[in-house]
Design a protein around this motif. Sequence first.
Motif, short mmCIF file in Angstrom:
data_model
loop_
_atom_site.label_atom_id
_atom_site.label_comp_id
_atom_site.label_asym_id
_atom_site.label_seq_id
_atom_site.Cartn_x
_atom_site.Cartn_y
_atom_site.Cartn_z
N ASP A 1 8.81 -4.83 -3.89
CA ASP A 1 7.75 -5.84 -3.77
C ASP A 1 7.68 -6.43 -2.37
N GLN A 2 8.85 -6.65 -1.75
CA GLN A 2 8.88 -7.18 -0.39
C GLN A 2 8.23 -6.21 0.60
N LEU A 3 8.54 -4.93 0.47
CA LEU A 3 7.96 -3.94 1.38
C LEU A 3 6.45 -3.85 1.21
N GLY A 4 5.98 -3.93 -0.02
CA GLY A 4 4.54 -3.91 -0.24
C GLY A 4 3.84 -5.05 0.47
N ARG A 5 4.42 -6.24 0.37
CA ARG A 5 3.82 -7.40 1.04
C ARG A 5 3.90 -7.28 2.55
N LEU A 6 5.05 -6.77 3.06
CA LEU A 6 5.23 -6.67 4.51
C LEU A 6 4.25 -5.67 5.12
N TYR A 7 4.12 -4.51 4.51
CA TYR A 7 3.20 -3.50 5.04
C TYR A 7 1.76 -3.99 4.97
N GLU A 8 1.43 -4.70 3.90
CA GLU A 8 0.08 -5.26 3.80
C GLU A 8 -0.16 -6.29 4.90
N ASP A 9 0.83 -7.13 5.14
CA ASP A 9 0.71 -8.16 6.17
C ASP A 9 0.52 -7.55 7.55
N LEU A 10 1.15 -6.39 7.80
CA LEU A 10 1.05 -5.73 9.10
C LEU A 10 -0.11 -4.74 9.15
N HIS A 11 -0.92 -4.68 8.09
CA HIS A 11 -2.06 -3.77 8.02
C HIS A 11 -1.62 -2.32 8.18
N LEU A 12 -0.49 -1.99 7.57
CA LEU A 12 0.03 -0.62 7.61
C LEU A 12 -0.09 -0.01 6.22
N ALA A 13 -0.55 1.22 6.18
CA ALA A 13 -0.73 1.90 4.90
C ALA A 13 0.59 2.50 4.43
N LEU A 14 0.83 2.45 3.14
CA LEU A 14 1.97 3.10 2.51
C LEU A 14 1.54 4.48 2.02
N PRO A 15 2.50 5.38 1.79
CA PRO A 15 2.14 6.70 1.25
C PRO A 15 1.53 6.58 -0.14
N ALA A 16 1.10 7.69 -0.68
CA ALA A 16 0.46 7.70 -1.99
C ALA A 16 1.38 7.14 -3.07
N GLY A 17 2.66 7.33 -2.93
CA GLY A 17 3.62 6.83 -3.92
C GLY A 17 3.97 5.36 -3.73
N GLY A 18 3.32 4.69 -2.79
CA GLY A 18 3.61 3.28 -2.55
C GLY A 18 4.97 3.07 -1.91
N ALA A 19 5.48 1.86 -2.03
CA ALA A 19 6.75 1.51 -1.37
C ALA A 19 7.91 2.34 -1.89
N TRP A 20 7.86 2.76 -3.17
CA TRP A 20 8.96 3.58 -3.69
C TRP A 20 9.16 4.83 -2.84
N ALA A 21 8.07 5.37 -2.30
CA ALA A 21 8.13 6.64 -1.57
C ALA A 21 8.81 6.51 -0.21
N ILE A 22 9.11 5.29 0.23
CA ILE A 22 9.83 5.10 1.50
C ILE A 22 11.11 4.30 1.26
N MET A 23 11.66 4.40 0.05
CA MET A 23 12.86 3.63 -0.27
C MET A 23 14.04 4.53 -0.59
N GLY A 24 15.22 4.01 -0.30
CA GLY A 24 16.46 4.67 -0.67
C GLY A 24 17.40 3.69 -1.34
N ALA A 25 18.42 4.21 -2.02
CA ALA A 25 19.41 3.38 -2.69
C ALA A 25 20.80 3.92 -2.40
#
Length: 405
Positions: A262-286
């Motif tokens: 959720d934090q990444l979604g808000r941050l990318y939106e705030d910076l006007h940066l598009a996320l991949p088709a899979g959304g923030a999950w697609a750029i996350m690791g654990a």
Amino acid sequence: MTSPSATPSGGRSSVWRVLVGLLVALTVATGIIVVPWFLLRDEAAPGASAGPRWFGGYYDVTAAHPDTAALPGAGSDAVVLAFVTAGPGGACTPTWGGVYSLAEASRALDMDRRIAQKREAGAAVTVSFGGARGTELASACGTVGDLIGAYANVLERYTITTVDLDLENAALGDVVAGDRRAAAIAGLQGRARAKGSDLSVWLTLPSDQEGLGTDGLRAIRQLLQAGVRLAGVNTMTMDYGAPLADRSMAGAAITALTAVHDQLGRLYEDLHLALPAGGAWAIMGATPMIGQNDVHDEVFALDDAATLNAFAQKQRLARVSMWSLNRDRACGADHPDARTASDSCSGIAQGEADFAAVLGRGFAIDPTLAPNPAPTASAAGEATAPFTGSPAPPPASTPAPTRDP
């Protein structure tokens, strides 16, 4: 469907064009006003593209045994070598944990040859800069140019095309070093593009069950605003240091990852940066710490690993790692206390490499993540000649005990 308050077609676009035109004219006339790049766009700018989904455990180089024949990891699993830090006394020189210089690691640990052998077996090898101990290079190097040189020494010696920036403790809170790091990484990515290649960059950050802290979010923002294309943000799901509220370790990890999503979604939106088709999950690791964690009551079991892997598959996480490959085995009878974290075993009953097998299910290495380059000379001009004898003894410095990623 158009809402009642929608602007007539072309209205918003015309207003922005007028505004941008005025700002550009003032910039040309005065040389003072700079047009923010995002005002030139009606839609989100490119931010991240989904890369290969991969599993790769961290390998603690300073806890390695000189007589180990090969880097661990099965099949095409990646290996994340940890950690490159500044030299003794905070020198702007890359070392393995402040213990081995790159040349010393080649002699004492046969590191160059072992990396080449791992690649020949079809696996990717990458390097992590930072970690919980020592001085991070961005804090040690006084200029962006010096920092680029220090990073480049590692990338060129080991022919690395994917890097991991593990920011913790003092390094995470150092704002000036963060700006320097962002500029250096952007410069290195620019160099790679100019040569027709790419440098994939992962940022690894600590998290609690509420997600990333202020320092972690700032670190992401600094890199993105410097123009760095992040491959992803890897969350350390470990050592929470707070009650888990009856959650399992896997449940706590999923709670933390959901908050980071959720934090990444808000941050990318705030910076006007598009996320991949899979959304923030697609750029996350654990990245969990397997077995006994540094916090006494936190134990990440094989059942937790299976649950986390299932979640990662469902959400299509880009990456799963673990701390560490060195620890993916049961402790021997001589281990003094199974509830104390060790750098060489997990502290729980398991078979050899069980955690890697469970956490890595369903992940396959994309060939672009694992280049198999021809041997090259080191940054210092030292050729990587075939290894013909026993590894040299390690330097006088003693590696630090257990360390978090």
